[in-house]
Design a protein around this motif. Sequence first.
Motif, mmCIF file in Angstrom:
data_model
loop_
_atom_site.group_PDB
_atom_site.id
_atom_site.type_symbol
_atom_site.label_atom_id
_atom_site.label_comp_id
_atom_site.label_asym_id
_atom_site.label_seq_id
_atom_site.Cartn_x
_atom_site.Cartn_y
_atom_site.Cartn_z
ATOM 1 N N UNK A 118 0.836 -1.191 0.000
ATOM 2 C CA UNK A 118 0.000 0.000 0.000
ATOM 3 C C UNK A 118 0.880 1.254 0.000
ATOM 4 N N UNK A 119 0.500 2.232 -0.809
ATOM 5 C CA UNK A 119 1.181 3.537 -0.764
ATOM 6 C C UNK A 119 0.628 4.300 0.424
ATOM 7 N N UNK A 120 1.474 4.643 1.356
ATOM 8 C CA UNK A 120 1.009 5.229 2.612
ATOM 9 C C UNK A 120 1.235 6.733 2.712
ATOM 10 N N UNK A 121 1.536 7.380 1.613
ATOM 11 C CA UNK A 121 1.788 8.821 1.669
ATOM 12 C C UNK A 121 0.527 9.620 1.978
ATOM 13 N N UNK A 122 -0.643 8.948 1.973
ATOM 14 C CA UNK A 122 -1.895 9.634 2.305
ATOM 15 C C UNK A 122 -2.101 9.740 3.815
ATOM 16 N N UNK A 123 -1.349 8.957 4.599
ATOM 17 C CA UNK A 123 -1.537 8.958 6.050
ATOM 18 C C UNK A 123 -0.961 10.232 6.677
ATOM 19 N N UNK A 124 -1.684 10.773 7.645
ATOM 20 C CA UNK A 124 -1.151 11.865 8.450
ATOM 21 C C UNK A 124 -0.129 11.295 9.434
ATOM 22 N N UNK A 125 0.735 12.141 9.944
ATOM 23 C CA UNK A 125 1.788 11.674 10.849
ATOM 24 C C UNK A 125 1.244 10.896 12.033
ATOM 25 N N UNK A 126 0.130 11.371 12.616
ATOM 26 C CA UNK A 126 -0.416 10.713 13.809
ATOM 27 C C UNK A 126 -1.046 9.364 13.509
ATOM 28 N N UNK A 127 -1.310 9.093 12.218
ATOM 29 C CA UNK A 127 -1.930 7.819 11.844
ATOM 30 C C UNK A 127 -0.904 6.697 11.650
ATOM 31 N N UNK A 128 0.370 7.053 11.662
ATOM 32 C CA UNK A 128 1.395 6.031 11.508
ATOM 33 C C UNK A 128 1.528 5.246 12.810
ATOM 34 N N UNK A 129 1.786 3.953 12.674
ATOM 35 C CA UNK A 129 1.881 3.075 13.849
ATOM 36 C C UNK A 129 2.950 3.563 14.824
ATOM 37 N N UNK A 130 4.101 3.984 14.284
ATOM 38 C CA UNK A 130 5.173 4.584 15.087
ATOM 39 C C UNK A 130 5.545 5.898 14.416
ATOM 40 N N UNK A 131 5.471 6.997 15.147
ATOM 41 C CA UNK A 131 5.783 8.289 14.525
ATOM 42 C C UNK A 131 6.711 9.116 15.400
ATOM 43 N N UNK A 132 7.215 10.189 14.805
ATOM 44 C CA UNK A 132 8.147 11.116 15.485
ATOM 45 C C UNK A 132 9.325 10.369 16.112
ATOM 46 N N UNK A 133 9.928 9.494 15.327
ATOM 47 C CA UNK A 133 11.021 8.654 15.833
ATOM 48 C C UNK A 133 12.385 9.278 15.546
ATOM 49 N N UNK A 134 13.293 9.114 16.489
ATOM 50 C CA UNK A 134 14.693 9.448 16.223
ATOM 51 C C UNK A 134 15.273 8.342 15.347
ATOM 52 N N UNK A 135 16.429 8.589 14.767
ATOM 53 C CA UNK A 135 17.059 7.578 13.917
ATOM 54 C C UNK A 135 17.357 6.316 14.715
#
Length: 585
Positions: A107-124
């Motif tokens: 699935x192309x996931x570029x439509x998801x907002x940041x908060x909809x990602x399973x893990x977000x705002x991650x450091x490297x």
Amino acid sequence: MLKLSRLYANNSNIFPDIIFKDGLNIVFANVSKEQKNKSSHSLGKTTLVDLLNYSLLKQVDKSFFLKNKAFEDFVFYLEVEYDLNKFVTIKRPVKGKISIHSSPKKDRLNYLNDEDWEFNSLSLKKAKEIFDSLVSIKNLRDNAFTFRNGLRYCFRKQTQYENTFKVNTSRETDSAWKPYLAQVLGIDSILVKDKYDANKQVDSLKNAIKQIESIPQESTQSLEAEIAQLEAHISRAQLELDKFDFRKADTEINSELVDNTSIQVSELNKKLYQIDQRLHAINESMMTEFSFDLEKVVELFNEIEIYFPDKLAHSYQDLINLNTQMSEGRKIRLKSAKEKLINERKSTEEGLNLATEKQKELASILLQKDAFSKYKIMQARLSKEESRLAVLQERVEKLDYASSLSERLESAISSQSLAAKSLEKATRVRENAQMKHAVQVFSEIVEYVLSISAFIFTKTNTEGNLEFKIGLKDQTSVNDGFSYTRTLSAIFDITLLLIHSNESFYRFSYHDGLFESLDDRVKFKLIEKMREISESNGLQFIISVLDSDIPISETGKRSYFSDNEIIRELHDRGNAGRLFRMPAF
């Protein structure tokens, strides 16, 4: 496992999606003319290696191409299959935090907002940990490795074929990569790490011992005896001071003044005089010049009308030249001797000044009549003795420490030797099924593609450290023909994928410019073998190929790849032919 599925960006007009599949994945570059002043990334076939590596969470520095202002708004997405019909996408913007999302389908996931990602705002660092737990490459996490360790054998740029096993041309230590490669070839990585740890311990102890070697080489026993004598003297002197009794102290000072210090002053004065005498003699010698005027001698002979033979003149000239050369050599020697004497005089004069000061100090103490003033002087002398005592005690401590270091070094060297023996035993192919399998696979592919007999093996070197080698039964066949290092390196990467193809392991490799400078017969065989292996084992072999490197068949025509094998076609006929469809950056 780790298999590539799709690479895309937030701007598909500039960077169209790249879909990966089992089998050959060709990045084809059709260059129609020579370009002058090529851009920094040319068409982009090599840049794609860097972009994939970046999307797989590689740490990059300021020189990385995406740090160019032209890319500051870009966001890249890499979809990876980590289990059968299980996918995970890494979202990595050029600026900003990383996000990760798993899915049961592509699935192309570029439509998801940041908060909809399973893990977000991650450091490297955190993103690597999460991705590592999902892909779960066999034996990696259990042995303190991450998915990034094995990627060195999944990506080879054009400059990375020369070193088959290390791959990278950076100055990284062997301990950074050899334990991982040992593990995937069936050698316990703990044994390799233990050997490097033992090496480090031995080197550390040797350096520590070297640092304290500058202290005077005295026996601990003699120093301890001197300390005992000095402690007794200080104790006795303190008692006498407390009683304001200076008689014994005066006797000792008088003895020191007459028997030691005065004699020392006399000896140093005598030495200084001798040095000055020698310096004077050298100065006199250096002022003496060799002088012999042959022309005047000839003129004198002519005046008194006596014949002066040419041969004799020639002999005299040789003698003059010899004497001149000897004089020059003598001057150099005298100058060197003078410099040494000047340095010796300086140190002697310094010693004399110190001895003279001490002589004055001792004399003033003996002549001192005021009891209170004498008390203060004697107290100062006692403080110096106490300082000397502290210095001696510190030297004993250093000697004790050096002794303990030597004992620890012996133990460390013993441990190093045991680690080397254990490692040597582990390199035997006979008892290593994984290594035996790798040797068989590598040899079969090399024989088919290059028609030479070759094998991989491991051994320990003279220092007991692990080495990876390629053995060739007939070295001449390689030396007399084309350079096969590039092909052997690619075959080694394929071997690693193939021997682990039934396990949770990497499923792809990217070889940039693999066919450059190869014989067309080798190209045909390599393409055939790579196509066969990848299609029958669910592997992805990504190869960047220039049009000029396409092999020519017996009919004289280039044998191109099929359309379904080409995942991206590049050309030099404008921006649309670049990896990024934009002006050169």
